[in-house]
Design an enzyme around this catalytic site. Structure first.
Site, PDB file in Angstrom:
ATOM      1  CG  ASP A  52      -6.181  14.760   9.552  1.00 47.04           C
ATOM      2  OD1 ASP A  52      -6.861  13.786   9.151  1.00 47.04           O
ATOM      3  OD2 ASP A  52      -6.394  15.330  10.642  1.00 47.04           O
ATOM      4  NE  ARG A  57      -3.815   2.172   0.539  1.00 46.70           N
ATOM      5  CZ  ARG A  57      -5.127   2.137   0.554  1.00 46.70           C
ATOM      6  NH1 ARG A  57      -5.767   1.005   0.379  1.00 46.70           N
ATOM      7  NH2 ARG A  57      -5.846   3.233   0.713  1.00 46.70           N
ATOM      8  N   GLY A 103      -6.156  11.028   9.536  1.00 46.90           N
ATOM      9  CA  GLY A 103      -7.355  10.363  10.049  1.00 46.90           C
ATOM     10  C   GLY A 103      -8.370  10.079   8.943  1.00 46.90           C
ATOM     11  CG  ASP A 113     -14.218  10.935   5.998  1.00 48.74           C
ATOM     12  OD1 ASP A 113     -13.551  11.234   4.994  1.00 48.74           O
ATOM     13  OD2 ASP A 113     -15.041  10.004   6.001  1.00 48.74           O
ATOM     14  CG  ASN A 118     -12.077  13.606   0.757  1.00 44.90           C
ATOM     15  OD1 ASN A 118     -12.796  13.569  -0.251  1.00 44.90           O
ATOM     16  ND2 ASN A 118     -11.832  12.546   1.495  1.00 44.90           N
ATOM     17  CG  HIS A 142     -17.786  12.730   4.637  1.00 42.02           C
ATOM     18  ND1 HIS A 142     -17.522  11.415   4.305  1.00 42.02           N
ATOM     19  CD2 HIS A 142     -18.669  12.697   5.669  1.00 42.02           C
ATOM     20  CE1 HIS A 142     -18.212  10.624   5.108  1.00 42.02           C
ATOM     21  NE2 HIS A 142     -18.911  11.375   5.942  1.00 42.02           N
TER      22      HIS A 142
HETATM   23  C1  GRF Z   1     -19.819  12.255  -3.198  1.00 41.71           C
HETATM   24  O1  GRF Z   1     -21.024  12.362  -2.496  1.00 41.71           O
HETATM   25  C2  GRF Z   1     -18.656  12.094  -2.269  1.00 41.71           C
HETATM   26  O2  GRF Z   1     -18.750  12.858  -1.109  1.00 41.71           O
HETATM   27  C3  GRF Z   1     -18.778  10.632  -1.931  1.00 41.71           C
HETATM   28  O3  GRF Z   1     -19.054  10.028  -3.170  1.00 41.71           O
HETATM   29  C4  GRF Z   1     -19.738  10.963  -3.987  1.00 41.71           C
HETATM   30  C5  GRF Z   1     -18.961  11.107  -5.258  1.00 41.71           C
HETATM   31  O4  GRF Z   1     -19.756  11.583  -6.284  1.00 41.71           O
HETATM   32  N1  GRF Z   1     -17.587  10.132  -1.288  1.00 41.71           N
HETATM   33  P1  GRF Z   1     -19.184  11.919  -7.738  1.00 41.71           P
HETATM   34  O5  GRF Z   1     -18.320  10.733  -8.168  1.00 41.71           O
HETATM   35  O6  GRF Z   1     -18.412  13.189  -7.667  1.00 41.71           O
HETATM   36  O7  GRF Z   1     -20.419  12.043  -8.592  1.00 41.71           O
END
Ligand code: GRF
Length: 203
Positions: free
Chosen positions: A142, A66, A144, A146, A108, A110
């Protein structure tokens, strides 16, 4: 000068598309210079190719460890000299090698209001808990899950008849707008993170 964005994807790529669309406006302040993925055959890569953006795909299983995958991902991103890395539905956690290069300029998105409901199933978990308000969070990555400093959040009301798919679709509408707005402001105005992890965008 336009900020250079490398966008990392794993799926449909609607967040990527929103960034590509926004970046067509010269005043936006940022340009997508490359799109990276951890798998083939995803709509997000088609969107990048349609827009004429270079792509790269690095699959974890093609590497011995990884850590080797993580180092290769960092090198592939660095080759495009990014100012910002945007994980937009990228379903892999980046590791130490990547963060050593990009901490503070990798973000990122979420689909929940962090720190509630982190992880792979943020929408499902919020729905199962029975919250009436959920939403989306754009944050700095970071080590962690999310867990990094929050850049921006938007709230979305849960409807009584929502299932995971309907709620996620509504969150994604808010998420795309939030991501485009946040990345644009960071690119145009800069940002800083205090010792107690509060983020300020703009000077
Ligand atoms: C988003 O809701 C993101 O937060 C989640 O997956 C979705 C990705 O959507 N992890 P897309 O591929 O940008 O349409």
């Amino acid at each position: 000068m336009n900020a250079r964005l490398v966008v990392l994807v794993s799926g449909a790529g609607t967040n990527l598309q929103a960034l590509l669309d926004a970046a067509r406006n010269p005043g936006y302040g940022a340009t997508v210079v490359a799109v990276g993925a951890d798998r083939d055959g995803i709509a997000a890569l088609d969107r990048a190719r349609d827009a004429g953006i270079p792509t790269f795909t690095l699959k974890v299983r093609d590497f011995e460890t990884r850590g080797a995958w993580d180092d290769a991902l960092a090198a592939a991103c660095a080759a495009h000299q990014p100012d910002l890395i945007v994980c937009a539905g990228f379903m892999k956690l980046v590791g130490k090698g990547f963060l050593a290069r990009f901490t503070g300029r990798c973000l990122n998105t979420h689909p929940a209001l962090l720190p509630s409901f982190p992880g792979m199933h943020g929408v499902r978990d919020a729905l199962s808990y029975g919250v009436k308000i959920t939403g989306c969070t754009v944050f700095l990555v970071d080590e962690g899950v999310d867990a990094g400093p929050v850049l921006a959040q938007a709230a979305v009301a849960v409807a009584d008849d929502d299932d995971e798919a309907t709620l996620h679709e509504r969150i994604k509408v808010a998420e795309r707008a939030l991501l485009v707005d946040t990345v644009g402001r960071m690119a145009r105005e800069g940002w800083s993170v205090s010792d107690d992890r509060k983020v300020t965008i703009g000077r």
